[in-house]
Design a protein around this motif. Structure first.
Motif, PDB file in Angstrom:
ATOM      1  N   THR A  24      -0.542 -31.053   4.324  1.00  0.00           N
ATOM      2  CA  THR A  24       0.503 -31.999   3.889  1.00  0.00           C
ATOM      3  C   THR A  24       1.555 -31.267   3.048  1.00  0.00           C
ATOM      4  OG1 THR A  24      -1.117 -33.784   3.849  1.00  0.00           O
ATOM      5  CG2 THR A  24       0.927 -34.170   2.655  1.00  0.00           C
ATOM      6  N   HIS A  50       3.654 -29.127   5.277  1.00  0.00           N
ATOM      7  CA  HIS A  50       4.571 -29.956   6.088  1.00  0.00           C
ATOM      8  C   HIS A  50       5.871 -30.209   5.309  1.00  0.00           C
ATOM      9  CE1 HIS A  50       6.033 -33.534   8.231  1.00  0.00           C
ATOM     10  NE2 HIS A  50       6.001 -34.186   7.079  1.00  0.00           N
ATOM     11  N   TYR A  51       5.740 -30.592   4.035  1.00  0.00           N
ATOM     12  CA  TYR A  51       6.945 -30.899   3.246  1.00  0.00           C
ATOM     13  C   TYR A  51       7.728 -29.639   2.879  1.00  0.00           C
ATOM     14  CZ  TYR A  51       5.688 -35.755   3.224  1.00  0.00           C
ATOM     15  OH  TYR A  51       5.414 -37.025   3.642  1.00  0.00           O
ATOM     16  N   ARG A 104       7.888 -26.864   4.650  1.00  0.00           N
ATOM     17  CA  ARG A 104       8.576 -26.415   5.880  1.00  0.00           C
ATOM     18  C   ARG A 104       9.783 -27.309   6.168  1.00  0.00           C
ATOM     19  NH1 ARG A 104       7.079 -21.627   8.882  1.00  0.00           N
ATOM     20  NH2 ARG A 104       7.177 -22.706  10.866  1.00  0.00           N
ATOM     21  N   LYS A 105       9.606 -28.614   5.921  1.00  0.00           N
ATOM     22  CA  LYS A 105      10.715 -29.553   6.159  1.00  0.00           C
ATOM     23  C   LYS A 105      11.922 -29.180   5.303  1.00  0.00           C
ATOM     24  CE  LYS A 105      11.001 -34.194   6.342  1.00  0.00           C
ATOM     25  NZ  LYS A 105      10.659 -35.544   5.910  1.00  0.00           N
ATOM     26  N   SER A 106      11.666 -28.572   4.137  1.00  0.00           N
ATOM     27  CA  SER A 106      12.754 -28.139   3.255  1.00  0.00           C
ATOM     28  C   SER A 106      13.242 -26.744   3.609  1.00  0.00           C
ATOM     29  CB  SER A 106      12.296 -28.119   1.796  1.00  0.00           C
ATOM     30  OG  SER A 106      12.082 -29.395   1.381  1.00  0.00           O
ATOM     31  N   GLY A 107      12.738 -26.200   4.688  1.00  0.00           N
ATOM     32  CA  GLY A 107      13.224 -24.902   5.165  1.00  0.00           C
ATOM     33  C   GLY A 107      12.626 -23.714   4.430  1.00  0.00           C
ATOM     34  N   GLU A 154       6.704 -40.123   9.504  1.00  0.00           N
ATOM     35  CA  GLU A 154       7.368 -38.848   9.814  1.00  0.00           C
ATOM     36  C   GLU A 154       6.722 -38.130  10.992  1.00  0.00           C
ATOM     37  OE1 GLU A 154       8.459 -37.975   5.171  1.00  0.00           O
ATOM     38  OE2 GLU A 154       7.162 -36.600   6.216  1.00  0.00           O
ATOM     39  N   LEU A 155       5.392 -38.265  11.098  1.00  0.00           N
ATOM     40  CA  LEU A 155       4.678 -37.580  12.183  1.00  0.00           C
ATOM     41  C   LEU A 155       4.653 -38.415  13.463  1.00  0.00           C
ATOM     42  CD1 LEU A 155       1.589 -36.285  10.132  1.00  0.00           C
ATOM     43  CD2 LEU A 155       3.514 -34.902  10.924  1.00  0.00           C
ATOM     44  N   SER A 186       3.544 -29.776  13.108  1.00  0.00           N
ATOM     45  CA  SER A 186       4.757 -29.829  12.277  1.00  0.00           C
ATOM     46  C   SER A 186       4.954 -28.522  11.490  1.00  0.00           C
ATOM     47  CB  SER A 186       4.654 -31.015  11.324  1.00  0.00           C
ATOM     48  OG  SER A 186       5.476 -30.820  10.214  1.00  0.00           O
TER      49      SER A 186
END
Ligand SMILES: Cc1cc2nc3c(=O)[nH]c(=O)nc-3n(C[C@H](O)[C@H](O)[C@H](O)COP(=O)(O)OP(=O)(O)OC[C@H]3O[C@@H](n4cnc5c(N)ncnc54)[C@H](O)[C@@H]3O)c2cc1C
Length: 468
Positions: A19, A22-23, A25-28, A74-75, A228
């Motif tokens: 988890t 996931h967050y 990576r979402k922020s790059g 989100e998933l 993800s």
């Protein structure tokens, strides 16, 4: 790879680590997860075999945090929520199952509680609130509801969640919402009524407190997280990671990585701007060798319940009709199991059409010796208890045994010191985060909530550092 500077290295690719990753990576951010096992997912593992789908770790979660609802959204996953029986829980008493009361009226008519305690329950809203912040769950329950309520409601309930002992668990750490109800509203009953009246946002209304799984098993959730995060960012078969504070506020992580074919691993030296651990308390000092003995002590002394789970599948079920979430066994009934869950009564495709899938739990903090029993002994205990309690003489068509030496942490009187040490270490070593079930709750919903919160903190820390 070795000369790369990662933004974050996470140790452990269970639900918490995945988890958080996931967050991030979402922020790059450049993220790497190091996992000891050959597959990610941690204790969440679903298995499909001969028309049965069974879990070797958790069977169900509870939709109890907005973070969990958001993550599913989100998933693009849907909760599988039981259409019936989810609120029916059975309690073993005097050789039969009794329904667990679900409201005030059934609490007054049930044979589970004594007449005296039924009057005590009716008087609960008028009882003075407790003053000892370190009161254990059993002390609290005896004070407010009575001994029979402890023995036939709270004790089996705590077996089902913590595999624990209510006389060891401290309420404000183990059941913080219950603690807050008494402290804020003076009573559980008054508090529950008042909380139900608080207006909710549209998102909060999705936090239904319902039991959930995912169609196909809970691994569908961790697989979606792996997808993800990207499997190239998850290194499995990594052993003995050690972290040390390096130069320029970064951390050096040394780890042995074994490829699929090789029998020995190669030692890698990695660098990262932040490190997040998600492993259990007793495993932490080996990963953080710079901790002093005093700093390591609150983690090594965190006790975990040892749990054995037995999945039992029946192709053609001949026992009693299974119309409940599961049955729990109070300690005073002196049986060798903690309880039985009935996943096929709740979820689709867990067993053949006329069949049943049951999950038997044993061991826990009160019976750790069962963890050491041989497979043959555990099988004997599981099948004989199913036969007696579910009134069948059948042998299961599928039987699988899973052992967990560190299943569930016990948030006992040592918790205050552990939480204080975590805060101090994170302050002293900026960029180091100690996550996982050493704090913030034991359920899947808690793990996702913690993951989202910690990811936010790490993102904020890394952004601030960028401008310093
Ligand atoms: C038998 C059982 C039943 C449960 N039932 C329920 C339930 O019904 N409902 C519910 O909500 N919750 C339940 N839980 C709790 C829930 O499953 C957990 O809270 C959650 O899945 C834990 O996720 P995690 O990532 O924090 O830990 P884990 O899943 O334990 O992940 C930690 C990861 O770290 C890895 N690791 C450990 N040491 C190292 C190392 N040195 N280097 C690299 N990697 C390492 C491990 O291999 C593991 O993959 C249950 C747990 C168990 C064990």
């Amino acid at each position: 790879m070795e000369n790369e500077l990662y933004d974050s290295i996470l140790i452990g690719a269970g639900l918490t680590g995945l988890t958080i990753a996931h967050y991030l990576r979402k922020s790059g951010l450049r993220v790497l997860l190091l996992e000891k096992n050959s597959v990610p997912g941690g204790v969440i593992q679903s298995h499909a075999e001969n028309e049965f789908i069974y879990e070797s770790g958790p069977n169900t979660g509870v939709i109890s945090s907005v973070e969990l609802v958001r993550l599913f959204h989100e998933l693009r996953l849907s909760f599988e929520v039981p259409q019936q029986f989810a609120n029916a829980r059975w309690i073993w008493r005097k050789n039969r199952w009794e329904p667990m009361p679900s409201g005030l009226i059934s609490a007054v008519t049930t044979p589970l509680f004594t007449l005296k305690d039924k009057f005590r329950i009716l008087g609960e809203p008028f009882r003075a609130k407790g003053t000892n912040p370190d009161e254990t769950l059993s002390e609290l329950v005896i004070r407010r509801m009575g001994k029979s309520f402890l023995e036939y409601a709270i004790d089996p309930f705590i077996s089902g969640i913590y595999a624990g002992d209510p006389s060891q668990l401290v309420t404000r750490y183990a059941m913080p919402k219950l603690y807050a109800l008494e402290q804020n509203y003076g009573s559980f009953i008054k508090g529950s009524i008042a909380k139900a009246r608080i207006p909710k946002t549209a998102e909060e209304k999705l936090v239904t407190k319902q039991v959930f799984s995912v169609n196909g098993g809970l691994s569908v959730l961790t697989d979606a997280l792996v997808h993800s995060v990207g499997s190239e960012a998850i290194w499995c078969n990594c052993s003995n990671p050690t972290v040390s504070p390096g130069a320029d506020d970064s951390y050096v992580v040394e780890v042995e990585r074994k490829s699929e074919e090789a029998t020995t691993g190669s030692l890698l030296k990695l660098r990262s701007r932040s490190v997040i651990t998600t492993v259990g308390g007793p495993l932490l000092p080996a990963i953080l060798p710079f901790l002093s003995p005093a700093e390591a002590e609150p983690f090594t002394t965190l006790r975990y319940a040892k749990v054995v789970q037995v999945a039992a599948g029946y192709t053609d079920w001949k026992g009693i009709p299974i119309k409940a979430f599961g049955g729990l066994v109070p300690t005073v009934e002196q049986k060798d199991i903690l309880g039985i869950l009935f996943p096929s009564a709740l979820f689709e495709n867990r067993a053949p059409e006329k069949g049943a899938l049951l999950s038997v739990f044993m061991g826990g903090i009160k019976r750790p010796e069962l963890y050491e029993y041989s497979d043959a002994q555990l099988k004997e205990i599981a099948v004989s208890h199913i036969n007696e309690m579910m009134q069948t003489g059948q042998q299961p068509d599928l039987l699988r045994i899973f052992r967990y030496p560190y299943a569930i942490p016990q948030y006992d009187a040592g918790s205050g010191k552990r939480l204080h040490t975590i805060k101090e270490l994170q302050f002293r070593y900026p960029g180091l985060m100690l996550a996982g079930n050493i704090r913030d709750g034991i359920g899947m919903s808690d793990r996702v909530k913690q993951g989202a919160v910690i990811a936010g903190e790490v993102i904020e820390y890394l952004n601030i550092k960028k401008f310093m």
